[in-house]
Design an enzyme around this catalytic site. Structure first.
Site, short mmCIF file in Angstrom:
data_model
loop_
_atom_site.label_atom_id
_atom_site.label_comp_id
_atom_site.label_asym_id
_atom_site.label_seq_id
_atom_site.Cartn_x
_atom_site.Cartn_y
_atom_site.Cartn_z
CB THR A 132 -0.91 -0.01 1.26
OG1 THR A 132 -1.46 1.29 1.47
CG2 THR A 132 -0.13 -0.38 2.52
CG ASP A 133 -1.18 5.00 -0.92
OD1 ASP A 133 -1.74 4.33 -0.02
OD2 ASP A 133 -1.78 5.90 -1.54
CD GLU A 134 -3.57 3.45 4.17
OE1 GLU A 134 -3.51 3.51 5.40
OE2 GLU A 134 -4.62 3.22 3.54
CE1 TYR A 158 -3.32 -2.56 5.72
CE2 TYR A 158 -3.32 -0.21 5.24
CZ TYR A 158 -3.32 -1.53 4.80
OH TYR A 158 -3.30 -1.81 3.45
CE LYS A 162 0.10 -4.57 3.05
NZ LYS A 162 -0.23 -5.91 2.49
P1 NAD Z 1 -9.57 -7.33 2.42
O1 NAD Z 1 -9.51 -7.06 3.88
O2 NAD Z 1 -10.81 -7.05 1.66
O3 NAD Z 1 -9.21 -8.87 2.14
C1 NAD Z 1 -8.19 -9.54 2.81
C2 NAD Z 1 -8.36 -11.05 2.55
O4 NAD Z 1 -7.27 -11.71 3.19
C3 NAD Z 1 -9.65 -11.61 3.14
O5 NAD Z 1 -10.25 -12.48 2.22
C4 NAD Z 1 -9.18 -12.38 4.38
O6 NAD Z 1 -10.00 -13.49 4.69
C5 NAD Z 1 -7.80 -12.82 3.92
N1 NAD Z 1 -6.89 -13.08 5.04
C6 NAD Z 1 -6.72 -12.35 6.17
N2 NAD Z 1 -5.79 -12.93 6.96
C7 NAD Z 1 -5.36 -14.03 6.30
C8 NAD Z 1 -4.40 -15.04 6.59
N3 NAD Z 1 -3.69 -15.02 7.73
N4 NAD Z 1 -4.19 -16.02 5.69
C9 NAD Z 1 -4.91 -16.07 4.54
N5 NAD Z 1 -5.85 -15.15 4.22
C10 NAD Z 1 -6.06 -14.15 5.10
O7 NAD Z 1 -8.32 -6.54 1.81
P2 NAD Z 1 -8.16 -5.88 0.37
O8 NAD Z 1 -8.68 -4.49 0.40
O9 NAD Z 1 -8.63 -6.82 -0.66
O10 NAD Z 1 -6.56 -5.77 0.31
C11 NAD Z 1 -5.77 -6.80 -0.27
C12 NAD Z 1 -4.32 -6.39 -0.18
O11 NAD Z 1 -4.11 -5.17 -0.88
C13 NAD Z 1 -3.84 -6.14 1.25
O12 NAD Z 1 -2.53 -6.63 1.38
C14 NAD Z 1 -3.84 -4.62 1.38
O13 NAD Z 1 -2.87 -4.19 2.30
C15 NAD Z 1 -3.48 -4.22 -0.04
N6 NAD Z 1 -3.98 -2.90 -0.46
C16 NAD Z 1 -5.29 -2.57 -0.29
C17 NAD Z 1 -5.75 -1.34 -0.77
C18 NAD Z 1 -7.20 -0.94 -0.64
O14 NAD Z 1 -7.55 0.19 -0.96
N7 NAD Z 1 -8.10 -1.84 -0.22
C19 NAD Z 1 -4.87 -0.46 -1.38
C20 NAD Z 1 -3.52 -0.83 -1.52
C21 NAD Z 1 -3.11 -2.07 -1.08
P1 TYD Z 2 -10.82 4.01 4.27
O1 TYD Z 2 -11.79 3.59 3.22
O2 TYD Z 2 -10.93 3.40 5.63
O3 TYD Z 2 -9.36 3.81 3.65
P2 TYD Z 2 -7.91 4.30 4.24
O4 TYD Z 2 -8.03 4.70 5.65
O5 TYD Z 2 -7.10 3.06 4.04
O6 TYD Z 2 -7.48 5.44 3.34
O7 TYD Z 2 -10.93 5.58 4.42
C1 TYD Z 2 -10.72 6.45 3.33
C2 TYD Z 2 -10.77 7.86 3.88
O8 TYD Z 2 -12.11 8.13 4.31
C3 TYD Z 2 -9.89 8.07 5.08
O9 TYD Z 2 -9.34 9.38 5.01
C4 TYD Z 2 -10.85 7.96 6.26
C5 TYD Z 2 -12.15 8.49 5.69
N1 TYD Z 2 -13.39 7.91 6.25
C6 TYD Z 2 -14.41 8.75 6.67
O10 TYD Z 2 -14.30 9.99 6.61
N2 TYD Z 2 -15.56 8.18 7.16
C7 TYD Z 2 -15.71 6.83 7.26
O11 TYD Z 2 -16.78 6.37 7.76
C8 TYD Z 2 -14.66 5.99 6.81
C9 TYD Z 2 -14.78 4.49 6.90
C10 TYD Z 2 -13.51 6.56 6.30
#
Ligand code: NAD
Ligand code: TYD
Length: 351
Positions: A132-134, A158, A162
């Site tokens: 992630t970019d975070e 988080y 990561k």
């Molecule tokens: P998500 O929370 O929707 O899904 C995570 C999945 O991993 C779930 O299906 C969960 O059951 C599984 N999981 C959790 N712990 C596990 C374990 N110990 N072993 C096997 N499976 C396990 O997450 P997402 O949004 O789909 O994110 C996927 C990846 O992308 C993550 O690594 C996250 O850090 C990264 N990412 C997410 C975003 C975003 O905006 N959602 C952006 C950049 C990177």
């Molecule tokens: P989120 O979807 O949780 O992603 P991330 O924290 O990984 O960026 O949140 C996106 C942005 O929206 C973040 O700045 C937090 C804000 N946010 C709200 O303002 N209200 C909400 O109820 C949630 C879930 C997030």
């Protein structure tokens, strides 16, 4: 075949669905089915012989070792993680266990597996770590977007977990020669997004007549990418990425949370107008800010654009409209997630 971890979650499921729509190469899908893992995301490929689902954790060395030896995947894509910042603030333990310890065990299993393979196999094998970019922390309003050279400054449990996993992946490449690739992507949105995250939560709360909570002043900036574009970037990095490199992935769509929420309300006003003619914006409510809330993320995607010729296909305008349309067309999915009934199915399946 390839092995995907976390393929029942939001991005992993989109990746597996797209992969099987584009390739004949089978996928082993290892997912622990935490609250975020939802087998309904995989309904359309459940009986597809190219998809082998395994319930289990990346932290289970013996299980991963056995899977690697029986399936001999040519690549592993690691999506499995705890992914929600707010949950990491309330309870960081799971984030340490899955994101750090889990990634470590996965790397160890891969290291042992590769040691028993011949050189040709090791040469062509890839481990792609989805990050992630975070990990880069927060940007000031006038600072340049994150490049791959940016210092890691994670601010939430988080992002710290990561960041630790990214460092382990890097170390396994430098120390043991593991053929790794890392992607650091900005905020995703699209189908199958769990409604605890901003965009699906806003759509769900708006349609349910609930308050739409905006943390603090709503002027935090995120760089939004349609999930299918993230998946295409991962496929491109897997195919053409240089071993040991990291690639930042983003859509050049920097928006404040407030403008994202306003856009969602406007699309809903058009596609699902309220009977009284009011706007969904009336449900917006400013609530207490998230502790340690990062102010701005933005990705400089120049490297992946230049070196791997990757570009997103959706703008924020087209992607967000498709997303709202998907949620409107899939209210049963939302209902099963928000009522928790998707868990009953998982419990029955895996009791
Ligand atoms: P998500 O929370 O929707 O899904 C995570 C999945 O991993 C779930 O299906 C969960 O059951 C599984 N999981 C959790 N712990 C596990 C374990 N110990 N072993 C096997 N499976 C396990 O997450 P997402 O949004 O789909 O994110 C996927 C990846 O992308 C993550 O690594 C996250 O850090 C990264 N990412 C997410 C975003 C975003 O905006 N959602 C952006 C950049 C990177
Ligand atoms: P989120 O979807 O949780 O992603 P991330 O924290 O990984 O960026 O949140 C996106 C942005 O929206 C973040 O700045 C937090 C804000 N946010 C709200 O303002 N209200 C909400 O109820 C949630 C879930 C997030």
């Amino acid at each position: 075949m390839i092995l995907v971890t976390g393929g029942a979650g939001f991005i992993g499921a989109n990746f597996v669905l797209d992969w099987l729509a584009l390739h004949d190469e089978p996928v082993v899908n290892l997912d622990a089915l935490t609250y975020a893992g939802n087998l309904e995301n995989l309904n359309s490929i459940w009986s597809d012989p190219r998809h082998v689902f395994v319930k289990g954790s990346i932290a289970d060395y013996d299980l991963v070792d056995a899977l690697l030896r029986s399936h001999q995947p040519r690549a592993i894509l690691n999506f499995a993680a705890e992914s929600h910042v707010d949950r990491s603030i309330h309870g960081p333990e799971e984030f340490i266990q899955t994101n750090i310890v889990g990634t470590f065990r996965l790397l160890e299993a891969i290291r042992g597996f590769l040691a028993s393979q011949n050189e040709d196999f090791r040469e062509s094998f890839r481990f792609l770590h989805v990050s992630t970019d975070e990990v880069y922390g927060s940007l000031a309003p006038d600072e340049a977007a994150f490049s791959e050279h940016r210092k890691y400054e994670p601010n939430s449990p988080y992002s710290a977990s990561k960041a630790a996993s990214d460092h382990l992946v890097r170390a396994y490449h430098h120390t043991y020669g593991l053929p790794v690739l890392t992607t650091n992507c900005s905020n995703n949105y699209g189908p199958y997004h769990f409604p605890e995250k901003l965009i699906p939560l806003v759509i769900h709360n708006a349609l349910s007549g609930k308050q739409i909570p905006i943390y603090g002043d709503g002027m935090q900036v995120r760089d939004w990418l349609f999930v299918k574009d993230h998946c295409s970037a991962i496929r491109r990095v897997l195919e053409r990425g240089k071993v040991g490199e990291t690639y930042n992935v983003g859509g050049r769509n920097e928006l404040t949370n407030l403008s994202v929420v306003n856009t969602l309300c406007e699309i809903l006003d058009e596609l699902r107008p309220l009977p009284n003619g009011a706007s969904y914006k009336a449900q917006i409510s400013f609530v207490r800010d998230r502790p340690g809330h990062d102010r701005r993320y933005a990705i400089d995607a120049a490297k992946i654009e230049r070196e791997l010729d990757w570009r997103p296909s959706e703008t924020f305008e087209t992607g967000i409209r498709k997303t709202v349309e998907w949620y409107l067309a899939n209210d049963a999915w939302v209902e099963n997630v928000t009522s928790g009934s998707y868990r009953q199915w998982i419990n029955r399946q895996y009791q």
